[in-house]
Scaffold this active site. Structure first.
Site, PDB file in Angstrom:
ATOM      1  N   THR A 140     -36.463 -24.419  -1.221  1.00 54.21           N
ATOM      2  CA  THR A 140     -37.527 -24.874  -2.119  1.00 54.21           C
ATOM      3  C   THR A 140     -36.863 -25.487  -3.348  1.00 54.21           C
ATOM      4  OG1 THR A 140     -37.677 -22.831  -3.402  1.00 54.21           O
ATOM      5  CG2 THR A 140     -38.934 -22.920  -1.351  1.00 54.21           C
ATOM      6  N   ASP A 141     -37.678 -26.042  -4.236  1.00 51.01           N
ATOM      7  CA  ASP A 141     -37.119 -26.645  -5.444  1.00 51.01           C
ATOM      8  C   ASP A 141     -36.411 -25.608  -6.308  1.00 51.01           C
ATOM      9  OD1 ASP A 141     -38.044 -29.112  -4.711  1.00 51.01           O
ATOM     10  OD2 ASP A 141     -39.897 -28.974  -5.886  1.00 51.01           O
ATOM     11  N   CYS A 142     -36.921 -24.381  -6.329  1.00 46.11           N
ATOM     12  CA  CYS A 142     -36.291 -23.364  -7.168  1.00 46.11           C
ATOM     13  C   CYS A 142     -35.272 -22.518  -6.411  1.00 46.11           C
ATOM     14  CB  CYS A 142     -37.347 -22.472  -7.821  1.00 46.11           C
ATOM     15  SG  CYS A 142     -38.604 -21.858  -6.705  1.00 46.11           S
ATOM     16  N   TYR A 143     -35.275 -22.625  -5.080  1.00 45.13           N
ATOM     17  CA  TYR A 143     -34.295 -21.928  -4.257  1.00 45.13           C
ATOM     18  C   TYR A 143     -33.669 -22.923  -3.281  1.00 45.13           C
ATOM     19  CZ  TYR A 143     -36.360 -17.612  -6.035  1.00 45.13           C
ATOM     20  OH  TYR A 143     -36.810 -16.606  -6.854  1.00 45.13           O
TER      21      TYR A 143
END
Length: 399
Positions: A140-143
């Site tokens: 994901t964008d944050c992971y």
């Protein structure tokens, strides 16, 4: 009458009188309930037995770049990652995933059966050994990280604690096999034609059989868990206080259970051991000890119960049904002789519980309390349940 606060004052000044429950049972005929209750401040109980419904919560800490784990294996054993990004739960009975390894074929062409599981990985971590972690992440964008492959130890991760949904069965069953072939069960192998019998409770020294109404044990009770300090978190799964009982309050079969929690980083592999039951699967041998504050004479009256006064049902595992037939009730006094009689036949009996280590759990907890290293806690909520009693005329052990 005593209070837990008063007992704790004596513990902290090393003046508390602590007996194991085995010592109480040995002395009650000579001393009597009243004298023991006046003398003893705390009674310690213990057991060391397979406890399948156990597992460990681990927070692995964030990688750089971060990962949101959605599949993972610890030493080849799958763990559940459907929590926070790097929180996982490792069940004690989860077997190693042989699809993740090179499969060996024996001479008969049979695939190998996993003999290592979550309980073994938990033991390795407690021992301070490195454990191989393989993780697959959801990008994901944050992971943004997609995978992680590394060795970890208990000192390299943030949290590592046992959270066990069902431990400390209040009584259990005796397993036999009336069929014509060996059965591989959670009690171990059961030989055909009543070739053996196996039980999985330490009998009259087992913790919950000495507080049958759970008047002393509740949510928040501090306990000995795996060689460290733990607590009662809630009632356990399959908690069944409505089990029929004898006049002394002890149940005729599986009854109350407890959910337990404790910091695994404090624990000792003497009291936490992975194990394997042939053709059944992995599990966890766990030592649990519960202190019982002697608040009144009733506490000693309950702790005075003897093996001959506690019974368990003899269940035939050869019938593949949820409710199996029984050969009646047998006392733990009889079970601990190493044999019982079924339909006129003498059957050898063995415990899957370690009776010696069960007693040693109680001894170790006694030493902690006497040294002032372990105080008692007041439960913050009860674990209760109404249940029917049998009259003396309604029960008769058949063996």
């Amino acid at each position: 009458m005593r209070t837990i606060a008063a007992i704790n004052e004596k513990i902290l000044t090393k003046q508390a009188v602590v007996w194991t429950v085995a010592e109480v049972k040995a002395k009650v005929a000579e001393w009597g309930i009243k004298k023991i209750a006046e003398t003893v401040d705390v009674v310690t109980t213990g057991t060391f037995e397979p406890m399948e419904s156990s597992g460990a919560m681990l927070n692995l800490g964030h990688t750089d770049p971060p990962i949101k784990i959605r599949k993972c294996w610890l030493d080849g054993v799958p763990a559940y990652p459907g929590l926070g990004a790097v929180d996982i739960y490792l069940g004690a009975t989860m077997p190693e995933d042989l699809s993740e390894q090179e499969i060996s074929i024996n001479e008969s062409g049979d695939r190998l059966i996993p003999q290592r599981g979550g309980g073994h990985v938990i033991e390795s971590l407690i021992a301070g050994k490195p454990v191989h972690l393989r993780a697959i992440g959801q990008v994901t964008d944050c992971y943004p990280r997609s995978s992680w492959d590394n060795n970890i130890t208990k000192d390299q991760i943030n949290q590592f604690y046992l959270f066990n949904p069902r431990n400390l069965y209040q009584n259990f069953i005796v397993g036999v096999n009336g069929g014509d072939h060996t059965l591989h069960t959670y009690l171990g192998p059961l030989q055909p034609r009543l070739g053996n019998a196996v039980y999985a409770c330490s009998g009259a020294i087992s913790p919950l059989l000495n507080d049958p109404d759970l008047n002393l044990i509740g949510v928040g009770t501090k306990i000995f868990l795996g060689g460290g300090i733990g607590y009662v978190a809630w009632e356990g799964t399959q908690h069944f206080p409505l089990q029929k009982r004898l006049p002394n309050g002890t149940p005729l079969g599986p009854a109350a259970t407890l959910a337990l929690i404790g910091d695994a980083k404090q624990m000792d592999t003497r009291w936490v051991r992975g194990c394997y039951f042939t053709k059944y699967g992995p599990s966890l041998m766990l030592g649990v000890g519960v202190p019982l504050p002697v608040l009144n004479e009733t506490v000693i009256e309950k702790c005075a119960v003897q093996d001959k006064e506690v019974v368990a049902p003899v269940i035939d595992f050869s019938i593949p049904r949820r409710v199996r037939p029984t050969f009646g009730l047998v006392s733990y006094g009889q079970l601990k002789t190493g044999h019982l009689t079924i339909d006129g036949r003498t059957v050898k009996v063995a415990p899957v519980t370690s009776l010696y280590l069960s007693d040693q759990v109680a001894v170790t907890l006694k030493e902690w309390i006497e040294a002032g290293d372990f105080t008692l806690t007041e439960p913050v909520a009860p674990i209760t349940g109404d249940r029917p009693f049998l009259s003396q005329e309604q029960w008769t052990p058949t063996m």
